[in-house]
Design an enzyme around this catalytic site. Structure first.
Site, PDB file in Angstrom:
ATOM      1  N   CYS B  94       0.843  -1.202   0.000  1.00 55.57           N
ATOM      2  CA  CYS B  94       0.000   0.000   0.000  1.00 55.57           C
ATOM      3  C   CYS B  94       0.878   1.251   0.000  1.00 55.57           C
ATOM      4  O   CYS B  94       1.562   1.516  -0.970  1.00 55.57           O
ATOM      5  CB  CYS B  94      -0.973  -0.034   1.181  1.00 55.57           C
ATOM      6  SG  CYS B  94      -2.314   1.149   1.015  1.00 55.57           S
ATOM      7  N   HIS B 233      -3.834  -5.492   0.639  1.00 52.18           N
ATOM      8  CA  HIS B 233      -3.245  -5.826   1.937  1.00 52.18           C
ATOM      9  C   HIS B 233      -3.310  -7.318   2.231  1.00 52.18           C
ATOM     10  O   HIS B 233      -4.275  -7.780   2.851  1.00 52.18           O
ATOM     11  CB  HIS B 233      -3.984  -5.076   3.046  1.00 52.18           C
ATOM     12  CG  HIS B 233      -3.700  -3.616   3.085  1.00 52.18           C
ATOM     13  ND1 HIS B 233      -2.633  -3.084   3.771  1.00 52.18           N
ATOM     14  CD2 HIS B 233      -4.320  -2.565   2.482  1.00 52.18           C
ATOM     15  CE1 HIS B 233      -2.618  -1.769   3.620  1.00 52.18           C
ATOM     16  NE2 HIS B 233      -3.633  -1.428   2.846  1.00 52.18           N
ATOM     17  N   GLU B 235      -1.729  -8.877   4.442  1.00 53.25           N
ATOM     18  CA  GLU B 235      -1.680  -9.116   5.900  1.00 53.25           C
ATOM     19  C   GLU B 235      -3.079  -9.041   6.514  1.00 53.25           C
ATOM     20  O   GLU B 235      -3.294  -9.548   7.604  1.00 53.25           O
ATOM     21  CB  GLU B 235      -0.724  -8.113   6.572  1.00 53.25           C
ATOM     22  CG  GLU B 235      -1.256  -6.698   6.799  1.00 53.25           C
ATOM     23  CD  GLU B 235      -1.239  -5.822   5.539  1.00 53.25           C
ATOM     24  OE1 GLU B 235      -0.972  -6.352   4.439  1.00 53.25           O
ATOM     25  OE2 GLU B 235      -1.518  -4.616   5.650  1.00 53.25           O
TER      26      GLU B 235
END
Lengths: 1005, 284
Positions: B94, B233, B235
Site C-alpha cells: 500500500c 493488503h 496481511e
C-alpha cells in the site's frame, strides 16, 4: 520571514489513461448536489514558498518535490493557467481557494518538511502555504463564479479568489499573519454591579452565571488570599485576565458538567412526585457503577481518568471513550469533525500511563440530506454538513491508522440547527509495564517535569470550551474552530507509546477543551500543585498573551509528566520521532495552580478553588406528559410498496458509500466489518475485532441511538438506546457478563430562562432519561465506565430557535472469547429456519413508519405507545442464552430488529444473503398487523438456524420468548399474517432501493 | 534466525500487523523508526528482509509516498543499494508500494544492470473514483513472475484501502516490457472468472478494479523478483476469521505443506510472508 516567495503550480498531465481526478470529483459533486453540469473541471495545486532558496533552484528540482514527473506538469514562478500550452482554452470560471492566515495548512506543513530535506539551506523561517485552483469549462451560462466559490469554500477558514467573467484569472498571494504584540495581563475589576458582572461574562464569552461571577469576586475579598497573592507580587484584590479565563474554562459546562452536577427540584405532574435530586450524575450513573465495581474484578478504572478501563485478559486491559464535537462541526464541518476524532484518540492516549487507540466509532445526527426548506443564517445545508463531517472523520481516522469499525447516521429536521458528531475510540494497553507499574494508574510526584508534547500553540481554538457551552449564533467566533493534523498526532502517538514502554511517563493527559489550563490544572490535583512558565510554550505565532497561551485548544498536544532524571531520555526520543516536546511546568505540592510568564506571576489560584469552587447549580424540572397527535395507520395499505419506501428512508437506507471510505480494517483485526454478506453490502450490527495477531480473542463494540422516541418520552429513548447497543453486541456473541457502557448525552438547553421558556420540561426529560439509564443498566449489570454530556444544542432564540431532540448515544464494548464463533445478519442458506426472540407489541409511537406516513400526509400524528423495556432482567437472560448459542458455534445468523421493525430487519437480512424468505408473523406478539410488521418493540433479535441444529438451539433457548418466523428460500421475500398476504418483494429491487437512497458519490466516472 | 526490519514513523500505520506476519511465519521482526536507520543507530545490513508497511506517510501530501520516498532516496540511498545488491527481499504494501515506486526501486531499471538507480519510472495516483475506499478485491498472480514473494500463489481475496492506487506508466511500451519480464506480478480480476484465466490487459470496471489501474495492475516486482510492491493488503487476511465471508463458512481454506501456527484457520495472505522467509533460509 524571508522576502523571497516562489510560486509553484502543478496540474495533472493529459493523455491516455491520465485523469484530473480532483477536478472531476468537483464536477460530479456539482451534478449530484445542484444538478449543474460542466463539461470539464480541471485542478491546479499551488505552493507559495517563502524561503532562502532562489526560484531557479526550486525550478530545477521541482520534480523532486512538488510535482510527480510521471503524471503532472509544473510551472515555477508563473501561473500555469496563463500558459497556452497547458490551457489552450480559457475556462469560464476559475476559483482559487487558500487558507486564511493562521489556519492549519497540512499540505503546506508536509511540503515544508520536504523542502528542508531537498534544500537543507532553506532557512529556519521558511514557510509554505498551499492553494488549489479549479478551472471550469463548458457549463450553464447562468452559473456565477461567486456562487461556485461559495459552494466550494468555507469563508470562516478559507479565502477564495474568483475570476472576473472569464477574462482575468487572478492569482492568490502569500498572506502573512498580522503581527501581534504581546500585552501583559490586565487586571479585571469585579467590584462592579451584578448587571455589569453578567455583561462582563457575556461579552468576554466566559459563559459564567451571576452566582459564579460573584463567587469569583468573593474569592478575591478573602484577606488570606490577598496576603498570599501579595507575597508573589500579583494584584491581590482582583483577578488577572489569565485567572478569569482559566476559571471560566475550568468551570465551563463543558468541563465541569454543571447541569449533571446540579441540585434539581423535580416535579412530575403525571405522578404527583415532588423531590430533590442531588446530582444526576452521582445518583444515576456513578452510584450504580461503583456498586457494580464492588461485585466484579474487571472494572479497573472508572470516571476519574480520560476513559474508563476494564481488564480484558491477564495481559491486556482495554478502555473506551466517546466525545461530541457539535458546535465546531456546525461552523466548519470538516475541521470540526476531524478534531473530534483525533481529539478522542488523545483521550485514549491520555488514559492511565498511555493506551494505544485501536478502533474508532462515528455516530452522526444530521438534518435530512435532501433538505430544500429554509435555512437560518450562517447554517450550511445538511448535505454539505454531511459531506464535510464525513470527510473530516475519514481523514482523521484513516490517516491516524485507526479503523472505524462501527457507527450510525441519524436524520431529523431539528439537527439542521446543530449537527451531532459523536466520535468514540477504543484503546488497549498492557496491564503491566516493563517496569512493573500497572498501566491504568498514573504515578505523578511533586518535582516531576511537565512537558507539552506535539503541536505548538496558536490563536486557533481559543474559547472552544466556553463556546460549546453557549448556543450557536450568527456571531459565533471562528477562532473556536481548528483543523487537525493527523500526521503530527500520529508521530506523537508513536513516540508516547515508546516512552510509556520505556518507563519514562509518570502522568499523562490530553490537551482538549481548556488547553493547558485544564490539562495541567487537572494533573496538578494529583500532587497538589504546579508551577507553569508560559514563556516557554512554543507558539505558532508570536505575541499571544498569557491567557491565550493558557487556554488555547490548539490540536495535537499531550501534557506528559516525566521524572527529572528521565528528561534527557524523553527529549531524545522526541527528537528521534521529530516530535516537539518542551518542558513548560513542574509539579509541586504547594496547593496552588501557579502560572508565570517568565519571572512574573500571572495567575495564582488555589487548586481547591479552581476545581471545587464552582457553586452547585439549583435547577427546576417539571414533567408534564406532552400531547402528541396519535399515529393512526391507514386502513388499506400496500405493505410491499411501503417496504420499498421505508428502505429508502435516510434513517434506514444503506450508508455504504460513506462508510466504505473509512478504513475499517487497518491493524488486521476486524472480524465483523460494517458491511457483511455475499456481496458485502448487508448491514453489520456490531464491530468485532481480534486485536492480538494470531489470537482469536475478541472485543465487541456497538452503538444504540433512538432520539425520536424523546418526542414521546426521553426515558424510553434512553432505554431503547441501551437495549439496541446491547442487542447489537449480543448478535456478535459478546459475553454479557463482561461488557461496559458509555453514555453520551446531547441535550438542548435545559435551564429555564427567557431564551428557554421550556427549560423545566427539557430538564425533566433529562431526569427521566437518567432514571431509565440507571434502571436498565442495573438490570443488564452494565456499568457505565465513561461518558460525556453536551448540553447546549440549540440554534438561535425565540421563534427561530431550533432545539435538537434529546439524544443519548449508548456505546457498549465487551469481551468476545473467540471470534471464530460469531454471527452476522446475512441469511446463510436456503432452508435456514428463522426465529424471532422477544415479543412484537403494539409499539408504533415515534416509529420510523409513523414519521414516514406523517410526512407523506397519510397519518396525522406520530404519537402512541413508544417502545418500552418493561422487564429488562428478562431480556438479559434471553441475551445470555443467545450469546451462548452464538459462541458455541450453533448460530451464525442474527440481526437486531429496531428502526423499521421486523419487515425492514428481514429485508436487510435477505439483502445480505441475496436470499428470500417465507415469513408468517402470526403469533409473534400482541401487536396489530402494523405493530408486528413495523413496530419497533425492544428486546427483539431475528435468528437463523440450520434445521439439523434446531434441537440443540431449543435446548439453549428453553424458557425464552422464541417465535418461529419462517424459512429461507431462493428468491423473494414474502411476509404473511396467517392467511393474509402482506409483503411480496424481489430481493434485488430491495437492494437497489436501499443502496441508492443515500449514495451521493455521483458514481465513479 | 531470519531478521526483518519493518519501517515505521511519519504516518506509517500498518507496522504492527506487518511485523506480526513475519513473526507468525517464524522470523523475528523489529519495528524500526526510519530515523534510526538514517542516523546510523541501527544498521540495515543486520537484517535479511525489509518491509515498508502501509499507512499515510506525511499525510499523502504532495502525492502518496513522495515525502517518505525522498527520505529514503536522500537519507538511506547507500544502505538500500547495498541491501538490494546483497540479494535481500524487500516488500512495500500500500503506502509502502507507493514509497518504493516513488523512490524508483520499483519497477527499477528494465534493462541492463538490475541495481537500483533511484529513477522514478511509474506512479500511483488518485483512484478514478476520486475516493479512498476499503473494499475486498480478487487478485490473480502471474505464475511466471520471478517474484520470490508470490511463489505458488494463484489467487487471493483481500482488501484494498487506498485513495491513490491507480498504477500508471505513460508509455505502453514500458508496460509491455514489464509484462514480458513477468514483472506485472499481481492484477485485479473478476472473481467469477476461472482461476488462471482472469488476467486481462483491458481495464476492468469498478469495483473489480477499484482504482482504474493500467492493465489492472495491483502489484509489481523488480527484475530480480526480490523487490515487490502491491496496493492490496495480504496481511489483512492472515487468518480466515478476517475474511468477510467467514460466518458463511466460505472463507478460502489454505492448502499448504507448511505447518501453520493458525492451523486450518490460516488465511490466504500469510503465504506471501512465509515465501520470503523461506527464500532467505534457502538462499542467504
Amino acid at each position: 520571514m524571508a522576502d523571497n516567495i516562489v510560486r509553484v503550480e502543478v496540474t495533472p498531465r493529459r493523455g491516455e489513461g491520465m485523469r484530473d481526478v480532483r477536478g472531476d470529483s468537483i464536477r460530479r459533486q456539482l451534478v449530484t448536489d445542484y444538478s449543474i453540469e460542466f463539461n470539464e473541471v480541471r485542478s491546479i495545486v499551488g505552493f507559495l514558498i517563502s524561503s532562502e532558496v532562489p526560484g531557479q533552484e526550486i525550478s530545477s528540482r521541482v520534480d523532486d518535490l512538488f510535482a510527480d514527473p510521471i503524471i503532472e506538469i509544473s510551472k515555477t514562478g508563473e501561473s500555469i493557467l496563463a500558459d497556452q500550452q497547458y490551457f489552450p482554452d480559457k475556462p469560464e470560471h476559475s476559483i482559487t481557494i487558500g487558507f486564511k492566515p493562521g489556519v492549519t495548512d497540512n499540505p503546506g506543513k508536509a511540503a515544508l518538511d520536504g523542502l528542508h530535506m531537498v534544500f537543507p539551506e532553506a532557512g529556519m523561517n521558511a514557510d509554505i502555504s498551499t492553494y488549489i485552483t479549479y478551472a471550469f469549462f463548458g457549463g450553464p451560462s447562468d452559473v456565477e463564479g461567486t456562487w461556485l466559490a461559495n459552494k466550494l469554500h468555507n469563508s470562516l477558514i478559507e479565502r477564495a479568489i474568483v475570476s472576473n467573467s472569464g477574462k482575468d484569472h487572478p492569482s492568490i498571494d502569500y498572506s502573512l499573519l498580522e503581527e501581534v504584540q504581546y500585552s501583559p495581563p490586565s487586571i479585571i475589576n469585579l467590584e462592579i454591579p451584578d448587571e455589569e458582572l453578567i455583561e462582563l461574562s457575556d461579552s468576554g464569552l466566559l459563559a459564567l452565571n451571576l452566582e459564579e461571577m460573584t463567587t469569583i469576586r468573593d474569592h478575591y475579598r478573602d484577606p488570606e488570599i490577598r496576603m498570599a497573592r501579595e507575597k508573589v507580587s500579583i494584584n491581590p484584590d482582583s483577578p488577572t485576565d489569565v485567572e478569569l479565563e482559566c476559571l471560566a474554562q475550568t468551570w465551563s459546562e463543558h468541563c465541569k458538567h454543571k447541569i449533571f452536577a446540579a441540585k434539581i427540584h423535580h416535579v412530575d405532574d403525571e405522578t404527583g412526585e415532588d423531590c430533590i435530586i442531588d446530582s444526576l450524575f452521582k445518583t444515576y450513573i456513578m452510584k450504580p457503577t461503583l456498586q457494580m465495581q464492588e461485585e466484579v474484578d474487571w472494572l479497573l478504572s472508572v470516571f476519574h481518568d480520560n476513559s474508563g478501563v476494564i481488564s480484558w485478559d491477564d495481559e491486556w486491559s482495554i478502555c473506551m471513550k466517546a466525545e461530541t464535537h457539535n458546535s465546531p462541526s456546525a461552523l466548519d464541518p470538516f475541521g470540526g469533525a476531524m478534531t473530534g476524532i483525533v481529539g478522542v484518540n488523545r483521550d485514549i492516549l491520555g488514559t492511565g500511563l498511555g493506551a494505544r487507540p485501536i478502533a474508532n466509532t462515528d455516530v452522526f445526527c444530521f438534518g435530512p440530506p435532501d433538505w430544500d426548506g429554509d435555512l437560518p443564517e450562517n447554517l450550511f445545508p445538511p448535505a454539505r454538513v454531511l459531506r464535510g463531517v464525513h470527510a473530516g472523520v475519514r481523514v482523521g481516522g484513516n490517516e491516524s491508522g485507526i479503523p472505524t469499525i462501527n457507527g450510525a447516521m441519524v436524520f431529523d429536521d431539528r439537527y439542521i440547527g446543530k449537527p451531532l458528531v459523536y466520535c468514540g475510540t477504543l484503546g488497549i494497553m498492557p496491564r503491566l509495564l516493563p517496569d512493573g507499574r500497572e498501566s491504568h494508574i498514573k504515578t505523578p510526584n511533586a518535582e516531576d517535569i511537565v512537558y507539552m508534547v506535539g503541536g505548538k500553540v496558536g490563536a486557533d481554538g481559543i474559547h472552544g470550551a466556553t463556546f460549546s457551552s453557549l448556543e450557536l449564533t450568527e456571531n459565533s467566533p471562528s477562532s473556536a474552530v481548528q483543523i487537525g493534523d493527523p500526521i503530527t498526532q500520529k508521530k506523537m502517538v508513536d513516540m508516547i507509546l515508546e516512552a510509556r514502554d520505556s518507563g519514562l511517563i509518570t502522568c499523562i493527559t490530553d490537551n482538549g477543551a481548556g488547553g493547558l489550563s485544564s490539562s495541567i490544572g487537572e494533573m496538578a490535583e494529583y500532587t497538589g500543585g504546579c508551577k507553569i512558565d508560559l514563556a516557554k510554550v512554543p507558539l505558532k505565532q508570536s505575541g499571544l498573551s498569557a491567557w491565550e497561551i493558557l487556554v488555547s485548544e490548539s490540536q495535537e498536544r499531550m501534557t506528559v509528566a516525566v521524572k527529572p532524571e528521565d528528561c534527557a531520555a524523553f527529549e531524545s526520543l522526541a527528537d528521534l520521532h521529530e516530535v516537539e516536546a518542551t518542558p513548560v511546568a513542574i509539579f509541586t505540592n504547594t496547593g496552588i495552580f501557579h502560572v508565570c510568564y517568565g519571572e512574573d506571576t500571572v495567575a495564582y489560584l488555589p487548586i481547591e478553588f479552581l476545581h471545587y469552587g464552582v457553586p452547585q447549580l439549583q435547577l427546576e424540572s417539571r414533567w408534564t406528559k406532552p400531547e402528541i397527535k396519535q399515529f393512526i395507520p391507514p386502513q388499506n395499505a400496500n405493505h410491499s410498496e411501503m417496504l420499498l419506501q421505508m428502505l429508502a428512508r435516510p434513517n434506514i437506507a444503506s450508508k455504504e458509500t460513506w462508510v466504505r471510505q473509512y478504513d475499517h480494517e487497518v491493524i488486521a483485526q476486524t472480524v465483523i466489518k460494517p458491511f457483511v454478506g455475499v456481496e458485502r453490502d448487508g448491514p453489520g450490527d456490531a464491530g468485532l475485532i481480534a486485536p492480538i495477531h494470531g489470537n482469536p480473542h475478541g472485543i465487541v463494540v456497538s452503538c444504540g441511538i433512538q432520539p425520536r422516541y424523546s418526542d414521546i418520552d426521553a426515558g424510553a429513548m434512553a432505554a431503547a438506546a441501551i437495549d439496541e447497543a446491547v442487542r447489537n453486541a449480543v448478535c456478535a456473541g459478546v459475553d454479557v457478563n463482561l461488557m461496559a457502557g458509555l453514555d453520551n448525552f446531547c441535550w438542548p438547553d435545559s435551564i429555564e430562562s427567557e431564551k428557554t421558556p421550556d427549560g423545566k420540561f427539557k430538564l425533566a426529560q433529562l431526569v427521566r432519561a437518567n432514571r431509565e439509564l440507571e434502571r436498565v443498566c442495573r438490570a443488564y449489570r452494565l456499568p457505565c465506565v465513561s461518558g460525556k454530556d453536551s448540553m447546549k444544542n440549540d440554534y438561535g432564540s425565540g421563534e427561530k430557535k431550533i432545539s435538537i431532540p434529546p439524544t443519548l448515544l449508548f456505546t457498549v464494548f465487551g469481551d468476545q472469547p473467540d471470534v471464530r464463533y460469531t454471527a452476522t445478519s446475512d441469511l446463510k442458506h436456503v432452508g435456514e429456519r428463522l426465529y424471532i426472540l422477544g415479543d412484537s407489541k403494539e409499539e408504533l409511537g415515534a416509529s420510523e413508519l409513523a414519521f414516514m406516513l406523517n410526512e407523506n400526509g397519510q397519518s396525522e400524528g406520530i404519537g402512541g405507545e413508544v417502545p418500552r423495556l418493561n422487564h429488562p432482567e428478562k431480556n438479559l437472560t434471553r441475551y445470555q442464552a443467545l450469546s451462548e448459542a452464538i459462541r458455541s458455534g450453533l448460530i451464525r445468523t442474527a440481526h437486531d430488529c429496531s428502526e423499521g421493525g421486523l419487515a425492514v430487519a428481514i429485508a436487510e437480512m435477505c439483502i445480505g444473503g441475496r436470499l428470500g424468505a417465507l415469513i408468517d408473523i402470526d403469533g409473534i406478539g400482541s401487536g396489530s398487523i402494523y405493530g408486528r410488521l413495523w413496530g419497533e418493540s425492544l428486546g427483539r433479535i431475528i435468528i437463523g438456524v440450520s434445521p439439523h441444529q434446531e434441537e440443540q438451539f431449543f435446548d439453549i433457548m428453553e424458557g425464552h420468548e422464541l417465535h418461529l418466523l419462517g424459512l429461507v428460500v431462493e428468491n423473494n421475500l414474502s411476509i404473511v399474517d396467517g392467511i393474509d398476504d402482506l409483503i411480496d418483494g424481489e430481493i434485488e429491487e430491495m437492494a437497489t432501493v436501499w443502496k441508492e437512497a443515500l449514495d451521493m458519490t455521483g458514481g465513479v466516472s | 534466525m531470519v531478521k526483518v526490519a519493518v519501517l515505521f514513523g511519519f504516518g506509517i500505520n500498518c507496522d504492527h500487523e506487518t511485523a506480526a506476519m513475519f513473526d507468525l511465519v517464524g522470523a523475528t521482526a523489529q519495528r524500526i523508526h526510519t530515523n534510526k536507520l538514517v542516523n546510523g543507530e541501527i544498521d540495515l545490513s543486520e537484517f535479511q528482509i525489509l518491509a515498508v508497511p502501509g499507512g499515510f506517510s506525511f499525510g499523502d501530501h504532495l502525492g502518496s509516498g513522495r515525502l517518505l520516498g525522498n527520505r529514503l532516496r536522500f537519507g538511506l540511498r547507500d544502505q538500500l543499494q547495498a541491501f538490494v545488491a546483497a540479494g535481500k527481499p524487500i516488500i512495500g504494501i500500500c503506502n509502502g508500494f507507493q514509497v518504493l515506486v516513488k523512490t524508483g526501486l520499483l519497477p527499477g531499471p528494465t534493462a541492463g544492470d538490475t541495481q537500483p538507480d533511484f529513477i522514478q519510472r511509474a506512479s500511483l495516483t488518485l483512484n478514478d473514483s476520486g475516493r479512498y475506499e476499503d473494499r475486498w478485491v480478487t487478485l490473480e498472480f502471474d505464475q511466471n513472475s520471478p517474484c520470490i514473494w508470490t511463489k505458488g500463489i494463484e489467487r487471493m481475496q483481500c482488501p484494498v484501502r487506498h485513495g491513490e492506487g491507480k498504477f500508471i506508466m505513460p508509455e505502453s511500451v514500458d508496460l509491455d516490457t514489464l509484462q514480458e519480464n513477468n514483472q506485472l506480478t499481481v492484477r485485479y480480476v473478476d472473481p467469477t472468472s476461472e482461476t488462471g484465466s482472469g488476467i486481462s490487459d483491458d481495464v476492468l470496471p469498478f469495483p473489480i478494479s477499484p482504482n482504474g489501474s493500467m492493465r489492472n495492475i495491483a502489484g509489481i516486482c523488480d527484475r530480480t523478483g526480490l523487490v515487490f510492491g502491491l496496493m492490496p493488503h495480504p496481511e489483512a487476511i492472515y487468518a480466515r476469521w478476517l475474511h468477510p465471508s467467514h460466518t458463511r463458512g466460505d472463507a478460502p481454506v489454505v492448502e499448504s505443506d507448511e505447518e501453520s501456527v493458525l492451523g486450518d484457520w490460516e488465511g490466504e495472505g500469510l503465504q506471501i510472508f512465509r515465501n520470503a522467509v523461506e527464500y532467505v533460509r534457502n538462499n542467504l
